[in-house]
Design a protein around this motif. Sequence first.
Motif, PDB file in Angstrom:
ATOM      1  N   GLU A  39     -13.533 -18.480  21.092  1.00 16.84           N
ATOM      2  CA  GLU A  39     -14.441 -19.537  20.645  1.00 16.84           C
ATOM      3  C   GLU A  39     -15.002 -19.210  19.270  1.00 16.84           C
ATOM      4  O   GLU A  39     -15.050 -20.068  18.378  1.00 16.84           O
ATOM      5  N   ARG A  40     -15.396 -17.973  19.094  1.00 17.90           N
ATOM      6  CA  ARG A  40     -15.939 -17.531  17.809  1.00 17.90           C
ATOM      7  C   ARG A  40     -14.863 -17.558  16.728  1.00 17.90           C
ATOM      8  O   ARG A  40     -15.102 -17.985  15.590  1.00 17.90           O
ATOM      9  N   ILE A  41     -13.669 -17.115  17.073  1.00 13.90           N
ATOM     10  CA  ILE A  41     -12.563 -17.093  16.111  1.00 13.90           C
ATOM     11  C   ILE A  41     -12.259 -18.503  15.615  1.00 13.90           C
ATOM     12  O   ILE A  41     -12.081 -18.730  14.414  1.00 13.90           O
ATOM     13  N   ILE A  42     -12.197 -19.461  16.544  1.00 13.92           N
ATOM     14  CA  ILE A  42     -11.876 -20.839  16.163  1.00 13.92           C
ATOM     15  C   ILE A  42     -12.983 -21.428  15.293  1.00 13.92           C
ATOM     16  O   ILE A  42     -12.708 -22.183  14.344  1.00 13.92           O
ATOM     17  N   GLU A  43     -14.229 -21.101  15.574  1.00 14.45           N
ATOM     18  CA  GLU A  43     -15.333 -21.550  14.715  1.00 14.45           C
ATOM     19  C   GLU A  43     -15.124 -21.071  13.284  1.00 14.45           C
ATOM     20  O   GLU A  43     -15.331 -21.824  12.322  1.00 14.45           O
ATOM     21  N   HIS A  44     -14.689 -19.833  13.136  1.00 13.16           N
ATOM     22  CA  HIS A  44     -14.488 -19.278  11.799  1.00 13.16           C
ATOM     23  C   HIS A  44     -13.209 -19.805  11.160  1.00 13.16           C
ATOM     24  O   HIS A  44     -13.134 -19.895   9.924  1.00 13.16           O
ATOM     25  N   GLU A  52     -15.790 -22.542   3.485  1.00 14.18           N
ATOM     26  CA  GLU A  52     -16.988 -21.726   3.663  1.00 14.18           C
ATOM     27  C   GLU A  52     -16.538 -20.273   3.801  1.00 14.18           C
ATOM     28  O   GLU A  52     -16.261 -19.790   4.897  1.00 14.18           O
ATOM     29  N   TYR A  53     -16.437 -19.609   2.674  1.00 13.07           N
ATOM     30  CA  TYR A  53     -15.889 -18.256   2.643  1.00 13.07           C
ATOM     31  C   TYR A  53     -17.013 -17.236   2.760  1.00 13.07           C
ATOM     32  O   TYR A  53     -17.784 -17.028   1.827  1.00 13.07           O
ATOM     33  N   GLU A  54     -17.079 -16.600   3.909  1.00 15.22           N
ATOM     34  CA  GLU A  54     -18.180 -15.694   4.239  1.00 15.22           C
ATOM     35  C   GLU A  54     -18.331 -14.572   3.215  1.00 15.22           C
ATOM     36  O   GLU A  54     -19.439 -14.185   2.853  1.00 15.22           O
ATOM     37  N   THR A  55     -17.212 -14.042   2.724  1.00 10.66           N
ATOM     38  CA  THR A  55     -17.262 -12.919   1.796  1.00 10.66           C
ATOM     39  C   THR A  55     -17.366 -13.360   0.337  1.00 10.66           C
ATOM     40  O   THR A  55     -17.582 -12.536  -0.544  1.00 10.66           O
ATOM     41  N   GLY A  56     -17.135 -14.645   0.099  1.00 10.97           N
ATOM     42  CA  GLY A  56     -17.098 -15.154  -1.272  1.00 10.97           C
ATOM     43  C   GLY A  56     -15.714 -15.095  -1.890  1.00 10.97           C
ATOM     44  O   GLY A  56     -15.506 -15.630  -2.981  1.00 10.97           O
ATOM     45  N   ALA A  57     -14.768 -14.452  -1.200  1.00 11.25           N
ATOM     46  CA  ALA A  57     -13.395 -14.349  -1.719  1.00 11.25           C
ATOM     47  C   ALA A  57     -12.540 -15.454  -1.123  1.00 11.25           C
ATOM     48  O   ALA A  57     -12.599 -15.715   0.085  1.00 11.25           O
ATOM     49  N   GLU A  58     -11.726 -16.101  -1.952  1.00 12.06           N
ATOM     50  CA  GLU A  58     -10.850 -17.162  -1.467  1.00 12.06           C
ATOM     51  C   GLU A  58      -9.567 -16.574  -0.889  1.00 12.06           C
ATOM     52  O   GLU A  58      -9.056 -15.569  -1.388  1.00 12.06           O
ATOM     53  N   LEU A  84     -15.074 -12.292   7.923  1.00  9.79           N
ATOM     54  CA  LEU A  84     -15.103 -11.014   8.624  1.00  9.79           C
ATOM     55  C   LEU A  84     -14.629 -11.131  10.068  1.00  9.79           C
ATOM     56  O   LEU A  84     -14.045 -10.186  10.606  1.00  9.79           O
ATOM     57  N   THR A  85     -14.869 -12.276  10.704  1.00  8.09           N
ATOM     58  CA  THR A  85     -14.371 -12.454  12.064  1.00  8.09           C
ATOM     59  C   THR A  85     -12.850 -12.526  12.070  1.00  8.09           C
ATOM     60  O   THR A  85     -12.183 -11.892  12.900  1.00  8.09           O
ATOM     61  N   LEU A  86     -12.278 -13.273  11.144  1.00 16.15           N
ATOM     62  CA  LEU A  86     -10.822 -13.341  11.043  1.00 16.15           C
ATOM     63  C   LEU A  86     -10.246 -11.998  10.612  1.00 16.15           C
ATOM     64  O   LEU A  86      -9.148 -11.618  11.034  1.00 16.15           O
ATOM     65  N   ARG A  87     -10.995 -11.267   9.804  1.00 15.43           N
ATOM     66  CA  ARG A  87     -10.553  -9.918   9.431  1.00 15.43           C
ATOM     67  C   ARG A  87     -10.487  -9.015  10.667  1.00 15.43           C
ATOM     68  O   ARG A  87      -9.587  -8.178  10.792  1.00 15.43           O
ATOM     69  N   SER A  88     -11.414  -9.210  11.609  1.00 11.79           N
ATOM     70  CA  SER A  88     -11.398  -8.413  12.828  1.00 11.79           C
ATOM     71  C   SER A  88     -10.169  -8.698  13.671  1.00 11.79           C
ATOM     72  O   SER A  88      -9.673  -7.814  14.377  1.00 11.79           O
ATOM     73  N   VAL A  89      -9.674  -9.934  13.623  1.00  9.93           N
ATOM     74  CA  VAL A  89      -8.422 -10.250  14.317  1.00  9.93           C
ATOM     75  C   VAL A  89      -7.257  -9.562  13.612  1.00  9.93           C
ATOM     76  O   VAL A  89      -6.420  -8.901  14.238  1.00  9.93           O
ATOM     77  N   ALA A  90      -7.207  -9.691  12.295  1.00  7.27           N
ATOM     78  CA  ALA A  90      -6.086  -9.158  11.518  1.00  7.27           C
ATOM     79  C   ALA A  90      -6.026  -7.639  11.535  1.00  7.27           C
ATOM     80  O   ALA A  90      -4.969  -7.061  11.275  1.00  7.27           O
TER      81      ALA A  90
END
Length: 280
Positions: A39-44, A52-58, A84-90
């Motif tokens: 659920e959290r992953i899909i939100e991100h 809406e780039y959490e880190t500011g990087a595209e 960062l959430t998607l980074r945790s998946v990767a």
Amino acid sequence: MALSNLPQTQCLPKEEDIRFFEMSGYWVSPKIFSDEQLERIIEHQEKIYREEYETGAEPICNWLEGVDNPRALRKTDNSHWSDLTLRSVATDPTLGAIAAKLMKVDVIRLWHDQLLYKPGRGTGKETANVGWHQDYVYWQNCMEPTLITAWVAFTDVDLSNGCMQVVPRSNQWGLVNVNNFFEQNLEKQQAEMEVPENEVFTTVPLIMKAGQASFHHALTIHGSGANVTEKPRRSMAVHLMTGNTRYRFNPKGGQHFNARILNGKDGDLYTGDSWPVLYP
């Protein structure tokens, strides 16, 4: 905050699974990510599409509504740069530990990720197919095919919504003459493909529950058909490489965007923060 910090040992492949992967070129894991995590992953994932780039990087090649065909496949490279959430998946350690077992190595690094969204067909005629291809054809800035992909399902996948399909044993065929991720006519591709003598082009659909991951070798032929349901198919392809993956200049295909980051010379290892270590 990481989704998990240590590998889930109950998800690791057994010896018979490793032998199956070596022979067939693919393997499907048990459920790795919980429903709450998904659920959290899909939100991100949706935040990426809203820029809406959490880190500011595209990321690279983000799909933007109104720019590209809204019925086409959305493919976003290196979403882990931006969220960062998607980074945790990767960079999930369980994905890394499984990849290390299957590839029989001590070190696994992230090559890059692809955030994927296959829209429901609705009233559109577009199929959002993914053509038959081998990942390594696009990664020939790597000296050997020492790479493996973990394809993480964020939603349940089957043939009705365009699950991935693989060609068993094609990991042993070398590079074939037909490779095109963007081809929509899969039947035409199959007819034109030169299959090695004594081998047969057969397909296996990888039917999975949300939270499972399939793993395929960089030479395994794979693709996917249409999503004819009303709901999108969501996933991330986590492309991984062994710790001994080396740079090669590729005059035929230019420079992969990850190879341009390295700016190396033939034989240089892909190391450094641009390719995070998932395992050990």
